[in-house]
Enzyme design. Structure first.
Site, PDB file in Angstrom:
ATOM      1  CB  CYS A  26       8.106 -20.501  77.048  1.00 54.62           C
ATOM      2  SG  CYS A  26       6.376 -20.213  77.433  1.00 54.62           S
ATOM      3  CG  HIS A  38       9.783 -22.050  80.494  1.00 56.66           C
ATOM      4  ND1 HIS A  38       9.591 -20.721  80.805  1.00 56.66           N
ATOM      5  CD2 HIS A  38       8.584 -22.529  80.084  1.00 56.66           C
ATOM      6  CE1 HIS A  38       8.318 -20.421  80.592  1.00 56.66           C
ATOM      7  NE2 HIS A  38       7.696 -21.497  80.161  1.00 56.66           N
ATOM      8  CG  ASN A  69       5.003 -19.732  82.199  1.00 57.92           C
ATOM      9  OD1 ASN A  69       5.713 -18.977  81.539  1.00 57.92           O
ATOM     10  ND2 ASN A  69       4.614 -20.910  81.761  1.00 57.92           N
TER      11      ASN A  69
HETATM   12  C1  LIG Z   1      -2.286 -26.412  84.366  1.00 56.89           C
HETATM   13  C2  LIG Z   1      -1.909 -27.514  85.341  1.00 56.89           C
HETATM   14  C3  LIG Z   1      -1.305 -26.942  86.595  1.00 56.89           C
HETATM   15  C4  LIG Z   1      -3.181 -28.264  85.710  1.00 56.89           C
HETATM   16  O1  LIG Z   1      -2.847 -29.325  86.583  1.00 56.89           O
HETATM   17  P1  LIG Z   1      -3.367 -30.780  86.304  1.00 56.89           P
HETATM   18  O2  LIG Z   1      -2.923 -31.612  87.424  1.00 56.89           O
HETATM   19  O3  LIG Z   1      -2.940 -31.167  84.917  1.00 56.89           O
HETATM   20  O4  LIG Z   1      -4.932 -30.534  86.367  1.00 56.89           O
HETATM   21  P2  LIG Z   1      -6.080 -31.243  85.507  1.00 56.89           P
HETATM   22  O5  LIG Z   1      -6.396 -30.373  84.342  1.00 56.89           O
HETATM   23  O6  LIG Z   1      -5.745 -32.686  85.248  1.00 56.89           O
HETATM   24  O7  LIG Z   1      -7.246 -31.177  86.552  1.00 56.89           O
HETATM   25  C5  LIG Z   1      -7.193 -31.888  87.789  1.00 56.89           C
HETATM   26  C6  LIG Z   1      -8.334 -31.455  88.635  1.00 56.89           C
HETATM   27  O8  LIG Z   1      -8.155 -30.095  89.049  1.00 56.89           O
HETATM   28  C7  LIG Z   1      -9.286 -29.311  88.639  1.00 56.89           C
HETATM   29  N1  LIG Z   1      -8.777 -27.998  88.225  1.00 56.89           N
HETATM   30  C8  LIG Z   1      -8.319 -27.620  87.018  1.00 56.89           C
HETATM   31  N2  LIG Z   1      -7.928 -26.336  87.050  1.00 56.89           N
HETATM   32  C9  LIG Z   1      -8.142 -25.912  88.311  1.00 56.89           C
HETATM   33  C10 LIG Z   1      -7.913 -24.693  88.965  1.00 56.89           C
HETATM   34  N3  LIG Z   1      -7.378 -23.634  88.341  1.00 56.89           N
HETATM   35  N4  LIG Z   1      -8.221 -24.610  90.272  1.00 56.89           N
HETATM   36  C11 LIG Z   1      -8.753 -25.652  90.934  1.00 56.89           C
HETATM   37  N5  LIG Z   1      -8.988 -26.844  90.360  1.00 56.89           N
HETATM   38  C12 LIG Z   1      -8.680 -26.967  89.062  1.00 56.89           C
HETATM   39  C13 LIG Z   1      -9.912 -30.051  87.501  1.00 56.89           C
HETATM   40  O9  LIG Z   1     -11.268 -29.740  87.396  1.00 56.89           O
HETATM   41  C14 LIG Z   1      -9.680 -31.486  87.908  1.00 56.89           C
HETATM   42  O10 LIG Z   1     -10.659 -31.845  88.869  1.00 56.89           O
HETATM   43  P3  LIG Z   1     -11.250 -33.358  88.910  1.00 56.89           P
HETATM   44  O11 LIG Z   1     -10.079 -34.228  89.204  1.00 56.89           O
HETATM   45  O12 LIG Z   1     -12.239 -33.270  90.016  1.00 56.89           O
HETATM   46  O13 LIG Z   1     -11.833 -33.563  87.552  1.00 56.89           O
HETATM   47  C15 LIG Z   1      -0.903 -28.496  84.705  1.00 56.89           C
HETATM   48  O14 LIG Z   1      -1.501 -29.237  83.678  1.00 56.89           O
HETATM   49  C16 LIG Z   1       0.296 -27.815  84.166  1.00 56.89           C
HETATM   50  O15 LIG Z   1       1.014 -27.158  84.884  1.00 56.89           O
HETATM   51  N6  LIG Z   1       0.594 -28.000  82.872  1.00 56.89           N
HETATM   52  C17 LIG Z   1       1.729 -27.411  82.259  1.00 56.89           C
HETATM   53  C18 LIG Z   1       1.505 -25.963  82.102  1.00 56.89           C
HETATM   54  C19 LIG Z   1       2.722 -25.275  81.610  1.00 56.89           C
HETATM   55  O16 LIG Z   1       3.790 -25.550  82.020  1.00 56.89           O
HETATM   56  N7  LIG Z   1       2.517 -24.344  80.706  1.00 56.89           N
HETATM   57  C20 LIG Z   1       3.514 -23.554  80.192  1.00 56.89           C
HETATM   58  C21 LIG Z   1       4.285 -24.260  79.187  1.00 56.89           C
HETATM   59  S1  LIG Z   1       5.219 -23.118  78.408  1.00 56.89           S
END
Ligand SMILES: CC(C)(COP(=O)(O)OP(=O)(O)OC[C@H]1O[C@@H](n2cnc3c(N)ncnc32)[C@H](O)[C@@H]1OP(=O)(O)O)[C@@H](O)C(=O)NCCC(=O)NCCS
Length: 341
Positions: free
Chosen positions: A128, A266, A297
């Site tokens: 990225c 980004h 993204n």
């Molecule tokens: C991916 C992302 C959106 C996930 O959000 P999060 O708040 O961290 O989610 P978590 O993994 O902690 O999961 C939270 C809950 O959502 C659920 N969940 C995870 N993915 C899910 C999805 N796609 N749809 C619905 N629910 C989802 C999980 O099961 C969890 O449920 P629980 O609380 O009942 O256990 C977030 O971590 C993120 O944006 N990270 C950075 C990604 C990024 O920027 N990447 C590029 C970098 S270059």
């Protein structure tokens, strides 16, 4: 023995005093994919995706919208905006992680199709952060005299390397291309690059291909080594460490947050952007890129696509001062302050 002691002194090139972005271009694939098309395969909802990431729609490329085709289209726009002929381009840098040919690079094909006069051409693999690495390189090439005009392209077809059933990535990654033409400038228009990496195993594994190609080939049923990401950890790193890098970058360019017009991070996640803006204490007048809402993204393409959108919408005007910052797999990051052409 010092170089000069033989009496032979090498001649060197001297470039322009300053470099700047002369034109920006973009290519967005035709097919718009709403969250409703993504959610069933990952047991998710439009509401969850919007709340957690900001994304409403993204674009997926079709077979004709190849890495090279999208790069050429975005580059033509950038050249037209700058009023520069392709034959004047002396170097083409393509930042990508989704050119699925190990070698040769995408850049040589792009340089050829654009009609450059055999420009130097190579790909950069910095995920990225690739486009901002390219801008840093291009600025130094122009100032060092290695090339007068340099095209920097960020391009991805992440839909090829993302699993449609992976809850952590399927709704995030998307396709597109953005390009910038870098050339001589009368005034400083690209500030110093602040860049770095953290390749310690734990960090190296946060965003990566699931498998090495050799492991894929020995599997009974070979499958594409899709991207895998530890979203939580990436979120924490990006929100805190990258705000510090952003402030350092402003400092290196001698710009205060009050003097900044545009913030173009980004497009990873709107919540990461919000956390960075809060921690940098960005004043309310600073326009913030939010292209992720419609584009998802797009890794190396995200910063130039977001910049092109801001310019088209009138949020970034000619002469405005913008902070670009990108970060991702590696881990790697790069940032610089630029003047909008
Ligand atoms: C991916 C992302 C959106 C996930 O959000 P999060 O708040 O961290 O989610 P978590 O993994 O902690 O999961 C939270 C809950 O959502 C659920 N969940 C995870 N993915 C899910 C999805 N796609 N749809 C619905 N629910 C989802 C999980 O099961 C969890 O449920 P629980 O609380 O009942 O256990 C977030 O971590 C993120 O944006 N990270 C950075 C990604 C990024 O920027 N990447 C590029 C970098 S270059």
């Amino acid at each position: 023995m010092s170089a000069g002691s033989t009496g032979r002194t090498l001649q060197t090139d001297q470039g322009a005093s300053y470099a700047g972005i002369l034109g920006i271009g973009a290519y967005r694939p035709a097919r718009v994919v709403p969250n409703s098309e993504i959610v069933d395969a990952i047991d998710s909802s439009d509401e969850w995706i919007q709340q957690r990431s900001g994304i409403k729609t993204r674009r997926f490329a079709d077979d004709s919208e190849t890495i090279v085709a999208m790069s050429v289209a975005a580059s033509r726009d950038a050249l037209a905006a700058a009023g520069v002929d392709p034959r004047q381009v002396e170097c083409v840098i393509v930042a990508t992680v989704s050119h699925l040919m190990q070698t040769p690079s995408a850049a040589t094909a792009v340089a050829h199709e654009l009609g450059t006069d055999g420009a130097a051409a190579f790909d950069v693999s910095a995920a990225c952060a690739g486009f901002c690495h390219g801008i840093g390189l291009a600025s130094d090439l122009v100032r060092g005299g290695s090339a007068r005009y340099v095209l920097v392209i960020g391009v991805e077809r992440l839909s090829d390397i993302t699993s449609r059933t992976d809850r952590g990535t399927a709704f995030i990654f998307a396709d597109g291309a953005g390009a910038a033409l870098i050339g001589p400038s009368d005034t400083p228009a690209i500030g110093p690059v602040v860049w770095g990496s953290d390749g310690e195993q734990k960090q190296y594994d946060l965003i990566r291909s699931r498998q090495d190609w050799r492991d894929v080939l020995v599997a009974d049923e070979p499958v594409m080594p899709h991207l895998t990401m530890q979203g939580n950890e990436v979120f924490r790193w990006a929100s805190f460490a990258m705000a510090k890098v952003a402030l350092q970058t402003l400092d290196r360019s001698g710009i205060t947050v009050d003097e900044l017009d545009c913030f173009v991070p980004h497009q990873a996640n709107n919540r990461i952007t919000d956390a960075m803006a809060r921690s940098m204490k960005l004043p309310a007048h600073v326009k913030i890129a939010r292209d992720i809402v419609d584009s998802g993204n797009t890794s190396a393409a995200s910063v130039p696509l977001a910049l092109e959108r801001m310019m088209r919408d009138g949020d970034a005007k000619s002469g405005d001062v913008a902070l670009l910052i990108a970060f991702g797999a590696g881990l790697s990051y790069a940032a610089q302050v630029v003047t909008i052409p």
